[in-house]
Design an enzyme around this catalytic site. Structure first.
Site, PDB file in Angstrom:
ATOM      1  N   SER A 175      13.587 -34.425  16.688  1.00 50.26           N
ATOM      2  CA  SER A 175      12.608 -33.553  17.331  1.00 50.26           C
ATOM      3  C   SER A 175      12.420 -33.954  18.795  1.00 50.26           C
ATOM      4  O   SER A 175      13.395 -33.979  19.543  1.00 50.26           O
ATOM      5  CB  SER A 175      11.289 -33.590  16.544  1.00 50.26           C
ATOM      6  OG  SER A 175      10.431 -32.567  16.956  1.00 50.26           O
ATOM      7  N   ASP A 271      15.399 -23.291  12.654  1.00 48.28           N
ATOM      8  CA  ASP A 271      14.553 -24.459  12.865  1.00 48.28           C
ATOM      9  C   ASP A 271      13.097 -24.094  12.590  1.00 48.28           C
ATOM     10  O   ASP A 271      12.491 -23.290  13.293  1.00 48.28           O
ATOM     11  CB  ASP A 271      14.724 -24.959  14.302  1.00 48.28           C
ATOM     12  CG  ASP A 271      13.968 -26.244  14.574  1.00 48.28           C
ATOM     13  OD1 ASP A 271      12.717 -26.222  14.518  1.00 48.28           O
ATOM     14  OD2 ASP A 271      14.621 -27.266  14.849  1.00 48.28           O
ATOM     15  N   HIS A 339      13.207 -28.714   9.759  1.00 47.25           N
ATOM     16  CA  HIS A 339      13.203 -29.388  11.059  1.00 47.25           C
ATOM     17  C   HIS A 339      13.175 -30.873  10.780  1.00 47.25           C
ATOM     18  O   HIS A 339      12.233 -31.394  10.196  1.00 47.25           O
ATOM     19  CB  HIS A 339      11.957 -28.965  11.858  1.00 47.25           C
ATOM     20  CG  HIS A 339      11.834 -29.615  13.206  1.00 47.25           C
ATOM     21  ND1 HIS A 339      12.543 -29.182  14.305  1.00 47.25           N
ATOM     22  CD2 HIS A 339      11.066 -30.650  13.638  1.00 47.25           C
ATOM     23  CE1 HIS A 339      12.211 -29.916  15.362  1.00 47.25           C
ATOM     24  NE2 HIS A 339      11.323 -30.821  14.973  1.00 47.25           N
TER      25      HIS A 339
END
Length: 408
Positions: A175, A271, A339
């Site tokens: 991330s 995502d 994600h």
């Protein structure tokens, strides 16, 4: 804009699974304080270190935690009260222990290429993807913006304990940590001798600008506020800022082409964080959209169409970014709605229901890292988001994963 922040909330809802098999003590780097390398609240940064063993004793994996960004004083002040801006708060919230799962775990069956490496996990407490370097402390709120110094101090510590002599070295992150990996990849490579194999893996770090996709103005405005708050104009790569406004140099589509070090992108074209947080502003989100992004079963066709449009934008942006790339670029772009992969057993080593070219994410990265074969695969068949999590209990999940690896 604040809706872009809660990455960990979305991640925890989507990336459920078995999260680790070894617990590692969290430590703080006291020596960083003298270098001004401190968290938002002025406390020393934290890490968790698991030494390598066996034939992995000369191999190092450095992992950068993620967790969104803070774009103004208010949001950074809020982060300073929790583990994303304060190491004492982090340690307290985790009871001083961090589980290492996925490609960080020491399970030789599930993680055969990296299981016995040194693993050095750097926690995220600056809100700028480890890029800020502001000398002055905010006199009113006592906030310190020093993410780049934290990164440098951690690298100094790694070199002190022996990483400079590595045969193999890997920088990775998830991330906001995946974006930090892209930003620091060449800088990481420069730490080593020419004989060291050095590569980088960005996990869910390819945040798209998507100029012609809904929400582009808001995405740009948010990163503009991040740049302004953290003073990033002069700390972002000059290879990018010489061509674009600094704001656009937080979008990987403007960064990746200039990276010289081999880089692997581990991504979903659906995502869940970007779809859930970066499309609509909080005031524009309907309860239906919120329910849909937390559970695909609640999505209607209009909402699925938005997700399909995001996928189209994501894939075309990524394709245009890597058009001229060689085997130095690897990528695994699937269609599961999630994600974050690398630090989750259910997201990488044992996401066996999500293979491309008949390989799991972990197998693909291992083949690419060790030059056994290049890996550049996108799922172009599934244009609908897929739920790839499992409801199996831990014992069943582990058995199914073990059986898979025994057969392959």
């Amino acid at each position: 804009m604040a809706a872009l922040l809660p990455a960990l909330t979305i991640l925890s809802l989507v990336a459920v699974g078995i999260d680790g098999y070894r617990n590692v003590t969290i430590s703080t780097l006291a020596s960083a304080v003298a270098k001004g390398a401190v968290c938002l609240d002025g406390t020393p940064p934290a890490y968790a270190y698991s030494p390598g063993f066996g034939d992995g004793i000369d191999n190092w994996h450095v992992y950068l935690e993620g967790g969104g960004w803070c774009e103004n004083t208010s949001s950074c002040l809020d982060r300073s009260t929790n583990g994303l801006g304060s190491s004492p708060k982090l340690i307290s919230s985790k009871n001083g222990i961090q589980s290492f799962g996925g490609m960080l775990e020491d399970n030789s069956t599930f993680n055969s290429d990296f299981y016995n490496w040194h693993v050095f996990r750097i926690f995220y407490c600056d809100g700028s993807s480890f890029t800020s370097d502001v000398e002055d402390v905010d006199p009113v709120h006592n906030l310190t913006y020093r993410g780049a110094r934290i990164y440098d101090a951690m690298m100094d510590e790694l070199l002190r304990i022996g990483m400079g002599n590595a045969k193999n070295a890997l920088l990775s992150g998830t991330s906001a940590g995946g974006l930090a990996t892209i930003l620091h990849c060449d800088k990481f490579q420069a730490l080593f001798h020419n004989t060291t194999r050095v590569k980088c893996v960005s996990d869910s770090g390819f945040f798209v600008y998507g100029e012609h996709f809904m929400g582009a103005d808001r995405r740009e405005a948010f990163f503009s506020d991040v740049v302004s708050t953290h003073g990033l104009t002069n700390t972002l790569p000059t290879s990018c800022t010489s061509k674009f406004r600094p704001t656009l140099c937080l979008f990987p589509e403007n960064l990746v082409q200039d990276i010289k070090t081999p880089l692997f992108l581990m991504e979903s074209s659906f995502d869940s964080y970007q779809i859930g947080e970066n499309v609509f502003s909080p005031s524009d989100k309907s309860p239906r959209w919120a329910n849909c992004t937390h559970n695909l079963m609640f999505c209607n066709w209009t909402e699925i169409k938005i997700m399909k449009d995001f996928r189209y934008t994501f894939i075309n942006t990524l394709k245009s970014t890597i058009t001229d790339s060689s085997s130095r670029r690897g990528y695994f772009v699937h269609s599961c709605y999630r994600h974050g992969h690398m630090a989750y057993t259910h997201g990488s080593t044992c996401l066996i229901g999500n293979k491309l070219a008949n390989k799991t994410i972990t197998q693909a990265v291992g083949d690419w890292y060790f030059d056994r074969s290049g890996f550049q695969e996108m799922d172009m068949l599934n244009d609908l988001p897929r739920t790839c999590t499992t409801t199996d209990d831990e014992a069943t999940f582990e058995k199914n994963c073990s059986d898979y690896y025994m057969q392959h």
